[in-house]
Scaffold this motif. Structure first.
Motif, PDB file in Angstrom:
ATOM      1  N   UNK A 163     -22.675  11.071  -0.317  1.00  0.00           N
ATOM      2  CA  UNK A 163     -21.498  10.483  -0.944  1.00  0.00           C
ATOM      3  C   UNK A 163     -20.237  10.705  -0.139  1.00  0.00           C
ATOM      4  N   UNK A 164     -20.087  11.892   0.461  1.00  0.00           N
ATOM      5  CA  UNK A 164     -18.877  12.183   1.225  1.00  0.00           C
ATOM      6  C   UNK A 164     -18.741  11.237   2.411  1.00  0.00           C
ATOM      7  N   UNK A 165     -19.867  10.901   3.063  1.00  0.00           N
ATOM      8  CA  UNK A 165     -19.827  10.003   4.222  1.00  0.00           C
ATOM      9  C   UNK A 165     -19.503   8.570   3.810  1.00  0.00           C
ATOM     10  N   UNK A 166     -20.159   8.087   2.753  1.00  0.00           N
ATOM     11  CA  UNK A 166     -19.935   6.701   2.341  1.00  0.00           C
ATOM     12  C   UNK A 166     -18.519   6.501   1.807  1.00  0.00           C
ATOM     13  N   UNK A 167     -18.007   7.461   1.075  1.00  0.00           N
ATOM     14  CA  UNK A 167     -16.635   7.333   0.569  1.00  0.00           C
ATOM     15  C   UNK A 167     -15.626   7.370   1.707  1.00  0.00           C
ATOM     16  N   UNK A 168     -15.889   8.188   2.720  1.00  0.00           N
ATOM     17  CA  UNK A 168     -15.017   8.222   3.897  1.00  0.00           C
ATOM     18  C   UNK A 168     -15.006   6.851   4.582  1.00  0.00           C
ATOM     19  N   UNK A 169     -16.184   6.247   4.742  1.00  0.00           N
ATOM     20  CA  UNK A 169     -16.268   4.942   5.395  1.00  0.00           C
ATOM     21  C   UNK A 169     -15.534   3.877   4.588  1.00  0.00           C
ATOM     22  N   UNK A 170     -15.718   3.900   3.280  1.00  0.00           N
ATOM     23  CA  UNK A 170     -15.053   2.913   2.430  1.00  0.00           C
ATOM     24  C   UNK A 170     -13.539   3.071   2.481  1.00  0.00           C
ATOM     25  N   UNK A 171     -13.069   4.322   2.449  1.00  0.00           N
ATOM     26  CA  UNK A 171     -11.629   4.577   2.482  1.00  0.00           C
ATOM     27  C   UNK A 171     -11.011   4.156   3.804  1.00  0.00           C
ATOM     28  N   UNK A 172     -11.790   4.259   4.884  1.00  0.00           N
ATOM     29  CA  UNK A 172     -11.256   3.948   6.204  1.00  0.00           C
ATOM     30  C   UNK A 172     -11.583   2.538   6.670  1.00  0.00           C
ATOM     31  N   UNK A 173     -12.240   1.772   5.821  1.00  0.00           N
ATOM     32  CA  UNK A 173     -12.510   0.354   6.095  1.00  0.00           C
ATOM     33  C   UNK A 173     -12.153  -0.463   4.853  1.00  0.00           C
ATOM     34  N   UNK A 174     -10.877  -0.463   4.469  1.00  0.00           N
ATOM     35  CA  UNK A 174     -10.481  -1.076   3.194  1.00  0.00           C
ATOM     36  C   UNK A 174     -10.735  -2.577   3.119  1.00  0.00           C
ATOM     37  N   UNK A 175     -10.867  -3.233   4.262  1.00  0.00           N
ATOM     38  CA  UNK A 175     -11.097  -4.681   4.255  1.00  0.00           C
ATOM     39  C   UNK A 175     -12.580  -5.050   4.227  1.00  0.00           C
ATOM     40  N   UNK A 176     -13.447  -4.063   4.364  1.00  0.00           N
ATOM     41  CA  UNK A 176     -14.881  -4.347   4.339  1.00  0.00           C
ATOM     42  C   UNK A 176     -15.307  -4.722   2.919  1.00  0.00           C
TER      43      UNK A 176
END
Length: 312
Positions: free
Chosen positions: A220-233
Motif C-alpha cells: 500500500x505504501x508504494x502504490x499510494x506514493x505512485x498515485x500521489x506523485x502521478x496525479x494525472x494518471x
C-alpha cells in the motif's frame, strides 16, 4: 542525532544500474572475482559463494559499503540522478553510527537482488524485502524494519468493482499484474491467480494505464506514493489490507538482507536498528518524509525468526 538536512547532505552515490544482470551473474561467480575490501581471509574476498566473512571492521577501514537497492518508491528510487528513499535514509543513519561514512547504491530489479548479493555484486540488500521462509534459505535478514499491508491499483473509477482483498481478484475475471519477486506475486500463485509479472512498479502502473492489466497488487505504501506523485494518471488505489491465504492473515515485515556468513555484521546492524525502531520520533524523522507512518514501524510482535519459520 542525524538531522534530515544532514542525511540529505550525505546522499548515496549511485553506481551503474545492473543491466542484463541475469546474463552476467553466473559468469562473474565463475571468475571468483574478489571484492575491493577483504573479509575474513587474506585473499580479500567478501562473503558470499566463497564463504568468507565481511566484517564491520572491514567496512570501517574501507570507509564505505555497497548496498543493493530496487527501484521501488518510496523505499529506494532515483530522483534528480541520485538514489533516495526510506531504505536509503535508514541505511545512511545506521551505517553512519557504525562508522561507515559512505554508502554506495547499486540498483537491480527486485527479483534479482538476492542472487546478485550472493554473487558479491554488493555487500547487503536494502529494498524493504519481505522476510519469507524461502528467502531465509538463501540469505539472512536483519530484524524487521517496516511492517506491510497490500493494496490494489485499478483504473480510475474501479470499473471491475474490486474490493481490497486478494480474494476479490481471485473471484473476478481480471488480469492481475505483480512485481517479479514481490510478495504479491506469491499471494497470486498461492491463490491460483495467473498474474502477469512486471519488473518495476512503474511497469505495473503502465500496465493498468495501458489496459494490459486490470489491477496491480503491491504494498500500500508504494502504490499510494505512485498515485500521489502521478496525479494525472487515470488510476486509483484501494484501501490497504492484510492479505489472507487459506484463512491465515499474511502479516508481513521487511528487512535488510546479508550473506549467510555475515552474522556479526548483521548483529551490529541490528543493534543500531533497534535503537532507531524503538524510538518512534526518530524512526519517523528518518522515514516519515517518504510517506511512512507509525503504522509501518515494527512493534516487536513479529521477529525475523518467526517470519523465517513461517510461524505467524
Amino acid at each position: 542525532m542525524t538531522t534530515t538536512a544532514q542525511r540529505r547532505a550525505r546522499r548515496i552515490a549511485p553506481l551503474a544500474t545492473i543491466a542484463a544482470l541475469a546474463l552476467t551473474l553466473a559468469a562473474c561467480a565463475d571468475e571468483g572475482e574478489s571484492a575491493d575490501r577483504g573479509g575474513g581471509g587474506d585473499d580479500g574476498d567478501a562473503s558470499g559463494g566463497s564463504g568468507a566473512t565481511l566484517t564491520l571492521e572491514d567496512l570501517q577501514e574501507a570507509g564505505s559499503i555497497t548496498v543493493g537497492f530496487a527501484g521501488e518508491a518510496p523505499y529506494s528510487f532515483m530522483e534528480d540522478g541520485e538514489l533516495t528513499g526510506a531504505t536509503v535514509a535508514l541505511h545512511e543513519a545506521v551505517w553512519a553510527e557504525l562508522g561507515v561514512d559512505t554508502v554506495e547504491g547499486q540498483q537491480a530489479e527486485f527479483g534479482q537482488l538476492i542472487q546478485a548479493l550472493t554473487a558479491e555484486r554488493f555487500d547487503v540488500v536494502a529494498a524493504g524485502m519481505s522476510i519469507l521462509p524461502e528467502r531465509c534459505e538463501q540469505a539472512i535478514f536483519s530484524d524487521p524494519e517496516f511492517q506491510y499491508t497490500t493494496a490494489l491499483m485499478v483504473p480510475e473509477g474501479n470499473p471491475d468493482g474490486l474490493e481490497p482483498s486478494m480474494q476479490s481478484v481471485e473471484e473476478s475475471d481480471v488480469q492481475m499484474a505483480a512485481m517479479t519477486g514481490a510478495i504479491e506475486a506469491t499471494y497470486a500463485a498461492d491463490l491460483g491467480i495467473d498474474a502477469m509479472e512486471v519488473g518495476t512498479p512503474q511497469d505495473g502502473m503502465d500496465a493498468v494505464v495501458n489496459g494490459r492489466a486490470d489491477v496491480f497488487a503491491l504494498t500500500g505504501i508504494s502504490l499510494n506514493w505512485m498515485a500521489d506523485n502521478n496525479p494525472d494518471a487515470p488510476i486509483e488505489v484501494t484501501e490497504s489490507f492484510v492479505a489472507e491465504i487459506d484463512g491465515v492473515e499474511q502479516v508481513g515485515a521487511g528487512g535488510t538482507v546479508f550473506r549467510n556468513a555475515d552474522t556479526e555484521l548483521r548483529d551490529a546492524y541490528n543493534e543500531v536498528l533497534a535503537e532507531i525502531v524503538g524510538d518512534e520520533e526518530r524512526y519517523l524523522e528518518i522515514v516519515g518524509d517518504f510517506g511512512f507512518t507509525a503504522e509501518e514501524r515494527p512493534t516487536g510482535d513479529l521477529t525475523t525468526e518467526q517470519l523465517c519459520a513461517g510461524d505467524i
